[in-house]
Design a protein around this motif. Sequence first.
Motif, short mmCIF file in Angstrom:
data_model
loop_
_atom_site.label_atom_id
_atom_site.label_comp_id
_atom_site.label_asym_id
_atom_site.label_seq_id
_atom_site.Cartn_x
_atom_site.Cartn_y
_atom_site.Cartn_z
N LEU A 124 0.97 -1.04 -0.33
CA LEU A 124 -0.06 -0.02 0.53
C LEU A 124 0.75 1.05 0.12
N ASP A 125 2.21 1.40 0.91
CA ASP A 125 2.95 2.54 0.63
C ASP A 125 2.92 2.65 -1.10
N TYR A 126 3.97 1.63 -1.49
CA TYR A 126 3.74 1.93 -2.47
C TYR A 126 3.56 2.23 -3.49
N LEU A 127 2.22 1.64 -3.40
CA LEU A 127 0.37 1.73 -4.64
C LEU A 127 0.52 3.72 -3.83
N ASN A 128 0.61 4.11 -3.04
CA ASN A 128 0.18 5.49 -2.56
C ASN A 128 1.22 6.81 -2.51
N GLU A 129 2.84 5.73 -3.32
CA GLU A 129 3.66 6.91 -3.56
C GLU A 129 3.72 6.70 -6.00
N GLY A 130 2.50 6.34 -6.06
CA GLY A 130 2.78 7.15 -7.15
C GLY A 130 2.55 5.13 -8.37
N TYR A 131 3.22 4.35 -7.84
CA TYR A 131 3.45 3.42 -7.93
C TYR A 131 2.58 2.31 -8.67
N GLU A 132 2.01 2.28 -9.54
CA GLU A 132 0.66 1.90 -9.86
C GLU A 132 0.27 1.10 -10.67
N TRP A 133 1.44 0.11 -11.34
CA TRP A 133 1.58 -0.50 -12.26
C TRP A 133 2.28 -2.01 -11.48
N VAL A 134 1.33 -3.01 -10.99
CA VAL A 134 1.71 -4.10 -10.54
C VAL A 134 2.91 -5.21 -11.47
N ILE A 135 3.78 -5.96 -11.51
CA ILE A 135 3.85 -6.58 -11.90
C ILE A 135 3.83 -8.11 -10.76
N ARG A 220 8.51 -9.38 -1.41
CA ARG A 220 8.15 -10.68 -1.30
C ARG A 220 7.86 -11.29 -1.09
N TYR A 221 7.08 -12.57 -0.80
CA TYR A 221 5.91 -13.23 0.41
C TYR A 221 6.59 -14.87 0.35
N ALA A 222 7.81 -15.46 0.64
CA ALA A 222 8.27 -16.79 0.17
C ALA A 222 8.26 -16.80 -0.99
N ASP A 223 7.93 -17.34 -1.88
CA ASP A 223 7.92 -17.02 -3.68
C ASP A 223 6.82 -16.21 -4.24
N ASP A 224 6.00 -15.79 -3.12
CA ASP A 224 5.32 -14.99 -4.19
C ASP A 224 5.82 -12.78 -4.13
N SER A 225 5.56 -13.03 -5.66
CA SER A 225 6.80 -11.01 -5.48
C SER A 225 5.70 -10.36 -5.92
N ASN A 226 5.40 -9.16 -5.95
CA ASN A 226 5.07 -8.32 -6.37
C ASN A 226 6.05 -6.94 -6.99
N ILE A 227 6.48 -6.77 -8.02
CA ILE A 227 7.22 -5.29 -8.58
C ILE A 227 5.85 -4.91 -8.74
N PHE A 228 6.84 -2.64 -8.15
CA PHE A 228 5.66 -2.10 -8.50
C PHE A 228 6.45 -0.84 -9.35
#
Length: 430
Positions: A124-135, A220-228
């Motif tokens: 949520l910190d990243y999204l609210n900083e404007g990183y609104e595309w998620v890999i 990253r949480y275990a093998d789940d990763s999101n890049i913003f």
Amino acid sequence: MKLIEVILSDENLKEAIKRVKSNSGVPGVDKMTVDEIDKYFEENKESIKSSIMEKKYKPQPVRRVYIPKPNGKKRPLGIPTVVDRVIQQALAQVLTRIYDSKFSDNSFGFRPNRSAHDAMMRTLDYLNEGYEWVIDLDIEAYFDTVNHDKLISILRENVNDSTTLHLIRKFLQAGIMEDGLIKPSTVGMPQGGPLSPILSNIYLDKFDKELEERGLCFVRYADDSNIFVKSEMSANRVMKSVTSWLERKLFLKVSATKTKVVRPTNSNFLGFTYLKTGPKWECKPSSKSKMSLYNKCRKELVRRIYVARPNSITFTRINQIVKGWINYFRIGRMKVFMDEFGQWLRHKIRVILIKQWKKPLRIYKNLQRLNEILPYQFSDEQIYSVANSRLGWYKRANGNVVNFLLNADILAIRKEERPGLVNPLEYYLR
């Protein structure tokens, strides 16, 4: 002291035995239970320690079991023997002390004092900083494809002890017993033992460090990763680049169908998705997570099963499911959903209670008794018509009489051994 001596110290082994016992768990291939562990180590501790020091310790194969996943598939687990679990736990405790401070601040899974909630707050910190595309990155069968040689070479950078590395490799190569047959394990590490979580983080820490060097925002949480990132073009470029890096450097296969570039509202991470309220992003349970709650409760409230068992068992089980689900998703916005779900749940319970009363006279008496103590003042004719209705149980339990007389407050009252039914909305708001 050598590292292996720290791992096999009486204090560390004592702590490992304590944790294995507290986690309970089913027996491995040798059928030994956690209750037998103290006596076994009392008699065999020295011989186990000497065999490890001489590099002669041979872990037994893990027992293959499968647990259902929400999508209908099954997740394979490997259950080590109790003795092997203690040795793995002793290893994990020492490796955690060595590595945890070295891990990325954006890694949250299987780490002390970090949780899925912390991971979500970071996203949520990243999204609210404007990183609104998620890999949304998905590693295909991660735990089954970890390269043993690569893992040992990564460990060797911080673990300068051949006996410890030999013991870890032995656990990786212990094999899997399924349907009475032992299959060799040349790649991967079975989920289910105490050692696999820390080894998983050590392996993927190389990926974390690569993303940090590139200046990318990720969680990253275990093998789940999101890049913003801030644009779709950047997201597509980064996705291709990191996919190639993972396959070349860590020999991991990235799922071509599940890995995608999405907007936050189409993202699904740790069971959450996102919504924007005004200028601010917030999280909420995903549709799949909501359906999972319905399905779990629906399974417990099958009428032919429920009617035949004490209400105390069913109410206890439903309360555990609902409270556990809310405790996990409590950081998300879900007031409207909790209200809708609570109404559905109470209706299911009313249907079963009415069916348990069975005979029209008993239904009439029970409803009349409630009518006397509650302020709704339904007429005798209204209650009589519900008790003698020819409608099915489901429709009969949906009228005003039953809804008001068996309301949330009445169902929440504890009765002898039966606990009160949790009110999902109240529990969430509290």
